[in-house]
Write a protein that holds these residues in place. Sequence first.
Motif, mmCIF file in Angstrom:
data_model
loop_
_atom_site.group_PDB
_atom_site.id
_atom_site.type_symbol
_atom_site.label_atom_id
_atom_site.label_comp_id
_atom_site.label_asym_id
_atom_site.label_seq_id
_atom_site.Cartn_x
_atom_site.Cartn_y
_atom_site.Cartn_z
ATOM 1 N N ALA A 27 -65.501 -9.172 17.624
ATOM 2 C CA ALA A 27 -65.120 -10.126 15.770
ATOM 3 C C ALA A 27 -66.646 -9.558 15.292
ATOM 4 N N LEU A 28 -66.147 -10.098 13.689
ATOM 5 C CA LEU A 28 -67.351 -9.932 13.164
ATOM 6 C C LEU A 28 -67.108 -10.595 11.752
ATOM 7 N N ARG A 29 -68.050 -11.171 10.931
ATOM 8 C CA ARG A 29 -67.744 -11.986 10.142
ATOM 9 C C ARG A 29 -68.933 -11.649 9.251
ATOM 10 N N PHE A 30 -68.467 -11.460 8.096
ATOM 11 C CA PHE A 30 -69.728 -11.114 6.488
ATOM 12 C C PHE A 30 -69.000 -11.766 5.248
ATOM 13 N N VAL A 31 -70.023 -11.644 4.170
ATOM 14 C CA VAL A 31 -69.355 -12.526 3.043
ATOM 15 C C VAL A 31 -70.033 -11.817 1.909
ATOM 16 N N ALA A 32 -68.141 -11.040 1.495
ATOM 17 C CA ALA A 32 -68.590 -10.387 0.404
ATOM 18 C C ALA A 32 -69.608 -10.725 -0.861
ATOM 19 N N ASP A 33 -71.030 -11.119 -0.542
ATOM 20 C CA ASP A 33 -71.379 -11.536 -1.748
ATOM 21 C C ASP A 33 -72.699 -9.874 -2.487
ATOM 22 N N ASN A 34 -72.306 -9.091 -2.226
ATOM 23 C CA ASN A 34 -72.932 -8.156 -2.768
ATOM 24 C C ASN A 34 -72.734 -6.734 -3.348
ATOM 25 N N PRO A 35 -72.659 -6.550 -4.776
ATOM 26 C CA PRO A 35 -71.809 -6.373 -5.354
ATOM 27 C C PRO A 35 -72.036 -5.094 -5.525
ATOM 28 N N GLY A 36 -71.089 -4.187 -5.849
ATOM 29 C CA GLY A 36 -71.639 -2.642 -4.835
ATOM 30 C C GLY A 36 -69.807 -2.416 -4.671
ATOM 31 N N VAL A 37 -69.747 -1.007 -3.721
ATOM 32 C CA VAL A 37 -69.646 -0.160 -2.710
ATOM 33 C C VAL A 37 -69.838 0.066 -1.634
ATOM 34 N N TRP A 38 -69.242 -0.246 -0.821
ATOM 35 C CA TRP A 38 -70.207 -0.184 0.645
ATOM 36 C C TRP A 38 -68.818 0.534 1.894
ATOM 37 N N ASP A 57 -74.930 -7.712 6.084
ATOM 38 C CA ASP A 57 -75.481 -8.129 7.919
ATOM 39 C C ASP A 57 -74.284 -9.047 7.712
ATOM 40 N N PHE A 58 -73.549 -9.221 9.229
ATOM 41 C CA PHE A 58 -72.565 -9.714 9.630
ATOM 42 C C PHE A 58 -72.981 -10.783 10.565
ATOM 43 N N TRP A 59 -71.731 -11.657 10.563
ATOM 44 C CA TRP A 59 -72.499 -12.449 12.261
ATOM 45 C C TRP A 59 -71.082 -11.690 13.257
ATOM 46 N N VAL A 60 -71.243 -11.490 14.744
ATOM 47 C CA VAL A 60 -70.880 -11.146 15.652
ATOM 48 C C VAL A 60 -70.303 -12.643 15.971
ATOM 49 N N LEU A 61 -69.125 -12.781 15.843
ATOM 50 C CA LEU A 61 -68.255 -13.982 16.781
ATOM 51 C C LEU A 61 -67.962 -13.678 17.936
ATOM 52 N N GLY A 62 -67.864 -12.606 18.333
ATOM 53 C CA GLY A 62 -67.257 -12.384 20.037
ATOM 54 C C GLY A 62 -67.034 -11.361 20.448
ATOM 55 N N TYR A 63 -66.855 -11.215 21.163
ATOM 56 C CA TYR A 63 -66.313 -9.918 22.112
ATOM 57 C C TYR A 63 -65.665 -10.621 22.872
ATOM 58 N N GLY A 64 -64.632 -9.222 23.689
ATOM 59 C CA GLY A 64 -62.921 -9.400 24.236
ATOM 60 C C GLY A 64 -62.854 -8.548 24.808
ATOM 61 N N GLU A 65 -62.474 -9.051 26.528
ATOM 62 C CA GLU A 65 -61.264 -7.364 27.150
ATOM 63 C C GLU A 65 -60.112 -7.585 26.268
#
Length: 579
Positions: A524-535, A484-492
């Motif tokens: 804009a979104l943010r996530f933490v790369a903490d799930n071992p694997g290939v995505w 899952d990621f955080w949705v930090l914002g949208y813009g035009e």
Amino acid sequence: MAPLLQSTQYLLILFCFFVFLSASLVAESRTLFYKWEVKYEIRSPDCFKKLTITINGGSPGPTIYAHQGDNVIVELKNSLASENVAVHWHGIRQIGTPWSDGTEGVTQCPVLPGETFKYQFVVDRAGTYLYHAHYGMQRQDGLYGSIVVWLPEGQSEPFSYDHDRNLILTDWYHKSSHEHATGLATPDPGFQWVGEPDSLLIQGRGRFKCSLLGSSGLASATCNSSSPQCVAYPLTVVPGKTYRLRVSSLTSLSALSFQIESHTMTVVEADGHYVEPFQVNNLFIYSGETYSVLIKADQDPSRNYWATTNVVSRPRTTPPGLAIFNYYPNHRRKLPPTTPPAGPAWNDVAPRLAQSHAIKARQGFIHPPPKIADKVIVLLNTQNTVKGRRRWSLNNVSFNMPHTPYLIALKHNLLHTFSQAKPPTGYDFKNYDIFNPAPNQEATESDAIFRLEFKSTVDIILQNANMMSPNISDTHPWHLHGHDFWVLGYGEGKFDIYRDPSKYNLENPIMKNTVALHPYGWTALRFVADNPGVWAFHCHIDAHFFMGMGVVFEEGIDQVGNLPTSIMGCGESKRFLRP
């Protein structure tokens, strides 16, 4: 007698304790087993007969119902005579089981005709999720369904309702995914776009106007408006009761609005996360998204009402999808006395953007994001050509899948099977004009991937732009596997990498797995790369991903356990199969 009585009471208490403990352990570690057969059947979901991919005879397939923490096993037999298959569990993070993500070319080899494959994973969070084909464009042929995950027994939601219902919205084509894939892969001037869908389906049912085919015997044999398979889906409610309606979209192309005539919906969940409640008359929903809305059956109970879905963000040539919001005890097929609501204007971006801004994490359920990112990747979404073929690209690079799945190649050090180049993390911000077609429309192709530092914080900026034709910018729903990621914002307009980050919502951003990129805008979104694997991270429009609109992230590959041999058998992974 007293000591004997005390001893008996002690044994009884001890017995009750172990019974309670055993029940708790069973509740926390239940295993749910499903046995599915995937095959073609001739179906008429919109009255028009078409070869449809079904699961155990149905499309949508069976709904998986589970509690948080349950172990799910799906034994899937591929009975398609001449096609491979793979199934992705959309929104399930696959923590510890990256080989069960179901993404052909990334986490597994496809399941061959006649073979049986076992997917096994834990549903680690309550919410509304999906499953669907992830091989070619089979999703649009009917291979999809829902996953409903409830809280552990004894826990309650932060909102109340009387009953729980589930709806999937899809678009539907009369042509097969093979025809579409052939048209998309043909170099210019033979390139053929998939076009607008023939119908919209609500829970697998829609209605095509058979009279458009004429009155010949062939037309009547092909399209039957009286077929029970295309009767409007009835959503039966009891007057005065409140319903949690789980609304999901698995369209192959269309962005949609969904509405129930004369009823207001309160949004309370998105992609498995609680939303600070807000009310809508029209719910905008993009492919891969799931929502829960609360609806009270508080209107005149002597009649039924329309539930409708309409195309937005594209010219509206596809008729609306219709279902019946059926007030008991009215007959389920009793048509409402009114005309179905028209829905919002297809080209009005403002209300769609407003809904995106309105989705915030619910108070008391906020998961604060890291304050800063370790890595920033800006992805410019453009339409291009590559050696005469029409493609979609990110930073002028169009994605190609390798023959050996990345998870296998990385775990077994087969690095020669895909490019070791580093994909570009940005574009010419200063000079690129997002409001006009690119002056140089030729792009390159690559199967290179982003290799992320394990547990690093990554920002992704999705930047939309003009397509190859003037004055057109599409809507793109982006889905991230394994996270899952955080949705930090949208813009035009164009994202300003120096100023716009100061506008990020770091207080109560919603977490999602799928998010919309609006025309000529940025997300804009943010996530933490903490799930071992290939995505995989890709546009959820079937044709766009088929045409190269995606990337792949690797993280913590050294922490992935031994891979099951069942995912192998293609490319250079054949060497690991024992004869």
